[in-house]
Scaffold this motif. Structure first.
Motif, PDB file in Angstrom:
ATOM      1  N   ASP A   1       0.438  -0.885   0.060  1.00 34.44           N
ATOM      2  CA  ASP A   1       0.152  -0.272   0.008  1.00 34.44           C
ATOM      3  C   ASP A   1       0.459   1.366  -0.308  1.00 34.44           C
ATOM      4  O   ASP A   1       0.441   2.211   0.309  1.00 34.44           O
ATOM      5  CB  ASP A   1      -0.820  -0.054   1.198  1.00 34.44           C
ATOM      6  CG  ASP A   1      -0.568   0.141   2.923  1.00 34.44           C
ATOM      7  OD1 ASP A   1       0.516   0.027   3.005  1.00 34.44           O
ATOM      8  OD2 ASP A   1      -1.130  -0.038   3.419  1.00 34.44           O
ATOM      9  N   VAL A   2       1.933   1.260  -0.552  1.00 32.19           N
ATOM     10  CA  VAL A   2       2.882   2.209  -0.370  1.00 32.19           C
ATOM     11  C   VAL A   2       2.036   3.433  -1.280  1.00 32.19           C
ATOM     12  O   VAL A   2       1.588   2.700  -2.495  1.00 32.19           O
ATOM     13  CB  VAL A   2       4.546   2.136  -1.435  1.00 32.19           C
ATOM     14  CG1 VAL A   2       4.910   2.762  -1.537  1.00 32.19           C
ATOM     15  CG2 VAL A   2       5.584   0.949  -0.465  1.00 32.19           C
ATOM     16  N   PRO A   3       2.472   4.651  -1.709  1.00 34.83           N
ATOM     17  CA  PRO A   3       1.686   5.635  -1.856  1.00 34.83           C
ATOM     18  C   PRO A   3       2.236   5.618  -3.842  1.00 34.83           C
ATOM     19  O   PRO A   3       3.135   5.066  -3.379  1.00 34.83           O
ATOM     20  CB  PRO A   3       2.035   6.774  -1.879  1.00 34.83           C
ATOM     21  CG  PRO A   3       1.884   6.362  -0.386  1.00 34.83           C
ATOM     22  CD  PRO A   3       2.821   5.565  -0.343  1.00 34.83           C
ATOM     23  N   HIS A   4       1.107   5.804  -4.540  1.00 33.92           N
ATOM     24  CA  HIS A   4       1.539   5.474  -5.686  1.00 33.92           C
ATOM     25  C   HIS A   4       1.929   7.172  -6.807  1.00 33.92           C
ATOM     26  O   HIS A   4       2.135   8.359  -5.264  1.00 33.92           O
ATOM     27  CB  HIS A   4       0.412   6.047  -6.708  1.00 33.92           C
ATOM     28  CG  HIS A   4      -1.164   4.893  -6.614  1.00 33.92           C
ATOM     29  ND1 HIS A   4      -0.783   3.907  -7.077  1.00 33.92           N
ATOM     30  CD2 HIS A   4      -1.731   5.041  -6.023  1.00 33.92           C
ATOM     31  CE1 HIS A   4      -1.451   2.919  -6.493  1.00 33.92           C
ATOM     32  NE2 HIS A   4      -2.782   3.306  -6.294  1.00 33.92           N
ATOM     33  N   LEU A   5       3.356   7.261  -7.624  1.00 30.09           N
ATOM     34  CA  LEU A   5       3.848   8.037  -7.914  1.00 30.09           C
ATOM     35  C   LEU A   5       3.077   9.197  -8.659  1.00 30.09           C
ATOM     36  O   LEU A   5       3.629   8.665  -9.845  1.00 30.09           O
ATOM     37  CB  LEU A   5       5.326   7.815  -7.477  1.00 30.09           C
ATOM     38  CG  LEU A   5       6.329   9.914  -8.013  1.00 30.09           C
ATOM     39  CD1 LEU A   5       5.985  10.105  -7.043  1.00 30.09           C
ATOM     40  CD2 LEU A   5       7.289   8.712  -8.580  1.00 30.09           C
TER      41      LEU A   5
END
Length: 274
Positions: A112-116
């Motif tokens: 669930d790492v943020p999108h870039l």
């Protein structure tokens, strides 16, 4: 800093200076985005997706609008962080003020790492937008906020307090709702020092983001379908409700813009992987 400077529309900027050659800025910003893309795909392998076939370079018959789009997808069968959708594109007119250059990386639900998102533009002033798209509700998920956003707070405040950069307010309410606490959205003058500052900002953001990817904790398997559905919904709304689409329609017409938005958003890929 006046509020009118913050809320001036792109149409107003362009009306003031409609025919400024931005070819050199395009080359500098496109290089920054291309280098970022190469660093990312070295750690998150992707393959070209056929959605953008025929769009390597395109232009209207009169040459008033041009662009390029490359779409990629990653292997979603692997565990760990993987890029579900990557878009590297630009649109505009390099000799007549308006440009929009993008690198967007949307991760799969395994983490669930943020999108870039990284965006450069000319209007003809420099426009810069960078976002780490939240995968959780930051108003209630304090752990997600603390893990990814709090450590970047000082960097955000440093650029926000730099008087060379004027905050740029989107006139689209959805796009304002889209913003995270560390989003960058600025207009600045076309100077070498501004370009070099933004080069450093992008390098640092990519460094930070790739660190998050390396250290990512696996999303529980039972949580992945809901996260995946949310990601697709955010992707869809973020692309279709962008006010920039209305500007492009003046040059390309609604039908062509809708076609390009569908490719950038990855509607086909989302159907393939729902």
């Amino acid at each position: 800093m006046s509020s009118s400077a913050q809320t001036k529309t792109i149409h107003e900027f362009l009306a003031e200076s409609p025919d400024v050659d931005s070819s050199e800025l395009w080359a500098e910003f496109w290089q920054i985005l291309s280098e970022a893309k190469e660093r990312i795909v070295a750690e998150l392998p992707v393959q070209p997706h056929p959605a953008s076939e025929g769009l390597d370079y395109w232009a209207t018959e009169d040459g008033s609008y041009e662009g390029s789009m490359h779409t990629f997808s990653g292997d979603q069968s692997v565990e760990g962080a993987a890029a579900e959708w990557l878009v590297h594109s630009w649109i505009g007119n390099r000799k007549s003020s308006i440009l929009d250059m993008n690198l967007q990386v949307w991760l799969g639900p395994q983490v669930d790492v943020p999108h870039l998102i990284l965006v450069f533009g000319t209007i003809p002033q420099v426009f810069f937008y960078s976002e780490c798209v939240a995968r959780r509700d930051l108003m209630v998920d304090a752990d997600h906020l603390a893990r990814y956003y709090e450590p970047e707070n000082e960097k955000f405040l440093a650029l926000r307090g730099d008087d060379r950069f004027t905050w740029s307010v989107s006139h689209g309410t959805y796009m304002r709702a889209f913003l995270s606490p560390i989003a960058h959205s600025y207009v600045a003058e076309r100077t070498d020092d501004v370009v070099e500052t933004l080069r450093r900002v992008v390098t640092d953001r990519v460094d930070t983001w790739l660190g998050w990817v390396r250290d990512a904790v696996a999303t529980p398997v039972e949580d992945r379908p809901a996260l995946h559905a949310r990601d697709h919904r955010v992707r869809t709304l973020g692309y279709t409700l962008d006010p920039m689409n209305e500007l492009s329609k003046k040059f390309l017409g609604a039908e062509r813009v809708d076609e390009l938005v569908a490719v950038r958003a990855g509607f086909t890929q989302m159907k393939e992987n729902s």
